[in-house]
Design an enzyme around this catalytic site. Structure first.
Site, mmCIF file in Angstrom:
data_model
loop_
_atom_site.group_PDB
_atom_site.id
_atom_site.type_symbol
_atom_site.label_atom_id
_atom_site.label_comp_id
_atom_site.label_asym_id
_atom_site.label_seq_id
_atom_site.Cartn_x
_atom_site.Cartn_y
_atom_site.Cartn_z
ATOM 1 N N TYR A 449 20.616 54.909 -48.869
ATOM 2 C CA TYR A 449 19.321 55.628 -48.738
ATOM 3 C C TYR A 449 19.944 57.042 -48.161
ATOM 4 C CZ TYR A 449 17.892 53.838 -44.094
ATOM 5 O OH TYR A 449 17.888 53.418 -42.832
ATOM 6 N N GLU A 450 19.094 58.245 -48.143
ATOM 7 C CA GLU A 450 19.364 59.526 -48.061
ATOM 8 C C GLU A 450 20.582 59.883 -48.861
ATOM 9 O OE1 GLU A 450 17.899 61.556 -46.414
ATOM 10 O OE2 GLU A 450 16.280 60.020 -45.796
ATOM 11 N N GLY A 451 20.635 59.368 -50.215
ATOM 12 C CA GLY A 451 21.626 60.065 -50.938
ATOM 13 C C GLY A 451 22.828 58.787 -50.703
ATOM 14 N N GLN A 456 27.195 61.211 -51.574
ATOM 15 C CA GLN A 456 27.937 62.175 -50.380
ATOM 16 C C GLN A 456 29.364 62.523 -50.756
ATOM 17 O OE1 GLN A 456 26.055 62.827 -47.833
ATOM 18 N NE2 GLN A 456 24.179 61.291 -48.547
#
Lengths: 600, 600
Positions: A449-451, A456
């Site tokens: 999650y969060e990319g 990244q």
């Protein structure tokens, strides 16, 4: 049971990440060393004594959706209220709204402790912090005045609503609609998935930040706007009004973080209110929602990186404790001397066995490396706000460069170290009651999650390496080379081959960096992206080597011998992998392209 | 849903592991290519259509202990009976007792399919096969006549009872007692833990093979005897008599393989029978139980390796299917050409993104490598039984050398590939309904049981490398070099740098091998053991490169292009890691020894 490594955290903040220098330079206002110590020590106590004991029930009982309401695990509501009463929610919040305005480094350091104790619990406050940041950066004064104080106190919590079934990594594909109303408000219609703490019973109100698309918005990411959509509408006087037209439709059944409700949220289907449509207020400008969301996301990415560090720390503690107690077999004599610790049975504690020792020291080295990277990122964020001019810009770039590494390297470390922790426990590691398996289950979401960590790596290669036409990353590598040189100059035997090994890893990093910048300049994007993930790993390992060395050099006191030994282990056992990673970056793309025939 | 890769399995058996040559040489009796195909194809159908659909209920419902009885997940008892009726349980069983006496290679190949469909289900039969082998190798004729036929038919199942709370890896520490009785039987008293399928409702009787210690036995591993202890006593005529004095006290709550009951077994506490003591019969000689157990363990280790291969295959299939369907973002053009597969939305299937493609091809390469290693091990086991004299001895050594690599490398691959599979799924990977997370949970036990992977690495270094004073391993490396030479001689562009990369990895393997043999000869055991795990990984990667190349060279047909591409990817992306692993073996021990200060 988890015991916060307060000393280690303080040392890393001060001497590796740069807190002491920033304090000495007056960059952090009237923050004192004593206050830092007091905060860390009290947070450590609270995390170990109050939060950690409620982690198992969060896992076994989980958050439950009962008759349309999300119920927290037993004890969590009281825990949350006690945690807020301790002032932890407002640690870095704006002082004008009741926060303590402390540097982000302290937020990150305490986040580590809360997450070591329970990621599921900590996710709620983590999202609230993100909402506060977004409102302070982009919200109108009236939105700030109405919402921020209660978010800072923790009476209300915040969420981040990006994902939809067809729009995950590709947020530009989202379909949630926003309609303008004559009174300046908007009506929101749509479905959001994977909404962390989207509904719960621990706070009086929940402030959703929702990405949606106006009817006349351009396609893709340029047509996205951000809206504040509260669960309960808020009256002029701050009291709660009627329920807004949104609700939690279902909870996901997940591998881990069971205590954290992961909600499918429905906006505007007419269940509440006079006419269908969840009432929302614009945050920032129309169609500029993605920029607002990035404010939340960057800090959220670092916060997720802390989940990796936190898991690694907790798993390492647990494994070491077990390996000291558990006896099996007879360990070989190390270096010719008879093993000192051998139980009366003739069996040795398994910590004496070389293979177990290798696992444990690897866990320690990776944990420390990931921690240092994340704290250095937080330091850069702090100075990007608190320094001026060119220095501020430099640290803004440094934070931008470090964020994807902090997120992805640290979360990979979290998973790897948790898995090693299971292995150290042997059969006990597979039994849920031991808790080692839970750490792996909880940690496994963080690379996603969060990319995702792949995203990244792409961000690092495509957006971060080119900062200042490559000068930022090259300057960073030059700084790291100074550490290698200082190790060489220190002439301390304990470092072994650290200086040459670290120097070789930095050569690998530089070569891979140059190649990626060149290939991108030449337009060979697929080739560059083929090496993105190995490159990020290479960067993380080289930083691990450099930061462990920096710490070892800085410690003139009793811990020096241990720091030097850990640094040497990392240099001589772990970071040699950078050669293969560089090779993958520079030579790996051709065979990957050829292998696409296998995926057709 | 899982679809057995029948063609790939058959190809690997024939051309990589050596089945075709063994058939041609008449080493495998009247087994024909056609029969092999028929067996694989029918097993594949059964695994995909019958077993796999019942895997999710095994996970969610699990085995349950209800009023002292272990209840299988819904549908599993019928599944087990249908599976036995298909003759699968007796595939390699002795023909005199109703088995088909087929080579172990076929057992391993079908085990892969059953395990891809459900490890939890397959564990029961896996243990039964082990029990049959132990009884045929060490049991008296009367024990064989009374028990083996029904174990071969699957009417009864078998278990392996080694572990006790204080005796896991160190089996010599076990305390379960055996007392002699005048009638030649024994009475067994004690507690065993982690007993797979220790009790269940799928078969009429359960034949426990139990390690215990006689009152006058020497301490340690030389004082262990093996006993056959049935759940129900068996009358002269083969009918079932009264319940024996043993029962399942509790089931473990585990990370995965929930459908497989993991039992704590109590022997001889007086719950059943006239006087306390579970009635047992000696298998083999008194105090020679460990040798008997090793018969079961070696094949069981390979069977566990197959769980790794099986998980990797299932996870790879699932991830590729998802990556073909899921669209996100726009993939870069590969090699200058516009991406061919782009959805109408402008989004690409994620399989087109280089980072996702890298994960998927890595998964494929590791899966194939682990499969080839395990099949080659099974082939060596077959020839150790079916060849004569020096050749049999050679293959016995080869099997001994390959077993720890097959077990540990393949199970590490299983975990790594399952974790990559989750990553490919993004957020969906963390949701249990997707099934990707279950694969990781199920796979995570395999590096632990049947001897942790650390124990396998020690076994490889301490017992296997010295076989024939190192001639076995050196001969093996020489064989692998011929593959590298054949690649070079093939002059096919598609191989890229395969020949030189493979050759370099074999240099690394040889150097590390020489160093380990030398250090052991010099008595520096701790140093050698410090590098055991990296060495095993190095061996597994080099074998992966060599076996993928062997397959690519052997495929003159339509699959050649794909095999060459996969082989090249492994050579140019994965096996470069051997240099760092060699470095860890040869140079890593000193810094590990120094780092013990951190564990004190």
């Amino acid at each position: 049971m988890y015991k916060a490594p307060v000393e280690e955290i303080a040392f890393t903040l001060r001497h590796v990440a740069g807190l002491s220098a920033a304090l000495a330079n007056g960059r952090l206002g009237d923050l004192s060393e004593d206050l830092v110590d007091a905060i860390l020590s009290e947070a450590g106590r609270f995390a170990g004594e109050e939060v950690a004991p409620l982690s198992p029930i969060g896992d076994t009982q989980g958050a439950r959706l009962v008759e349309g309401k999300v119920i927290s695990p037993d004890g969590w509501v009281d825990l949350y209220k006690a945690w807020c009463a301790g002032g932890w929610n407002g640690l870095t919040g704006p002082e004008e709204f009741g926060g303590q305005g402390l540097p982000h480094m302290l937020n990150v350091a305490t986040l580590e402790m809360w997450n070591s104790a329970s990621i599921g619990f900590t996710l709620g406050p983590t999202l609230t912090i993100g909402a506060i940041e977004a409102l302070m950066a982009h919200g109108s004064r009236s939105l700030q005045e109405r919402y921020v104080e209660k978010l800072v106190s923790g009476e209300w919590t915040g969420t981040m609503n990006l994902t939809e079934p067809q729009a995950g990594s590709d947020v530009g594909a989202l379909k949630t609609r926003a309609e303008r109303r004559a009174d300046g408000t908007y009506r929101i219609f749509g479905q959001k998935i994977y909404i962390t703490w989207g509904d719960h019973d621990a706070a009086d109100n929940i402030i959703h930040l929702v990405l949606a698309r106006l009817p006349d918005a351009p396609a893709g990411t340029r047509g996205i706007s951000l809206f504040l959509v509260p669960k309960f509408l808020v009256n002029e006087d701050g009291s709660l009004g009627p329920r807004n037209d949104l609700f939690c439709h279902s909870l996901e059944h997940k591998l881990g973080i069971h205590g954290s409700p992961t909600c499918t949220m429905i906006y505007g289907d007419g269940r509440f209110g006079e006419e269908p449509g969840a009432i929302g207020w614009l945050v920032g400008e129309e169609n500029k929602g993605l920029a607002c969301m990035f404010t939340m996301m960057n800090n959220a990415r670092l916060a997720v990186g802390m989940q990796g560090v936190a898991t690694a720390e907790a798993a390492t503690q647990k494994a070491i404790a077990y390996a000291r107690e558990r006896t099996q077999g007879r360990a070989p004599a190390w270096g010719g001397a008879a093993s000192s610790a051998q139980a009366a049975s003739g069996m040795s504690p398994i910590i004496e066995h070389p293979d177990v020792a290798r696992m444990l020291v690897t866990m320690k080295a990776l944990t420390q490396g990931a921690r240092a990277i994340c704290y250095a990122c937080a330091h850069a964020i702090d100075l990007s706000h608190r320094a001026d001019g060119e220095e501020a810009r430099h640290f803004q770039e440094r934070a931008a460069l470090l964020t994807p590494i902090a997120k992805a390297f640290a979360t990979d470390v979290g998973v790897d170290v948790a898995s090693l922790g299971i292995q150290v426990h042997g059969g006990m590691g597979f039994i849920e009651e031991t808790g080692a398996a839970r750490l792996l289950r909880d940690a496994r979401i963080a690379p996603i999650y969060e990319g995702t960590n792949g995203i990244q790596a792409i961000d690092l290669v495509v957006r971060k390496l080119p900062l200042s036409t490559g000068a930022q990353v090259r300057g960073f590598i030059a700084e790291l080379r100074q550490v290698a040189e200082a190790v060489a100059a220190s002439n301390r035997d304990g470092f072994g081959e650290t200086a040459s090994r670290l120097s070789a890893s930095l050569d690998d990093l530089e070569a891979a960096t140059d190649w990626l910048l060149t290939r991108q300049a030449e337009g060979a994007l697929a080739e560059a992206l083929s090496g993105a993930t190995p490159y990020l790993r290479l960067f993380g390992l080289a930083l691990t080597g450099a930061y462990l060395a920096k710490g070892a050099l800085a410690d003139a006191a009793h811990g020096a011998e241990q720091r030097i030994a850990l640094c040497r282990f990392a240099a001589e056992n772990l970071i040699a992998e950078t050669a293969a990673l560089k090779d993958r970056v520079i030579h790996g793309a051709a065979s990957l392209a050829a292998a696409r025939v296998l995926l057709a």
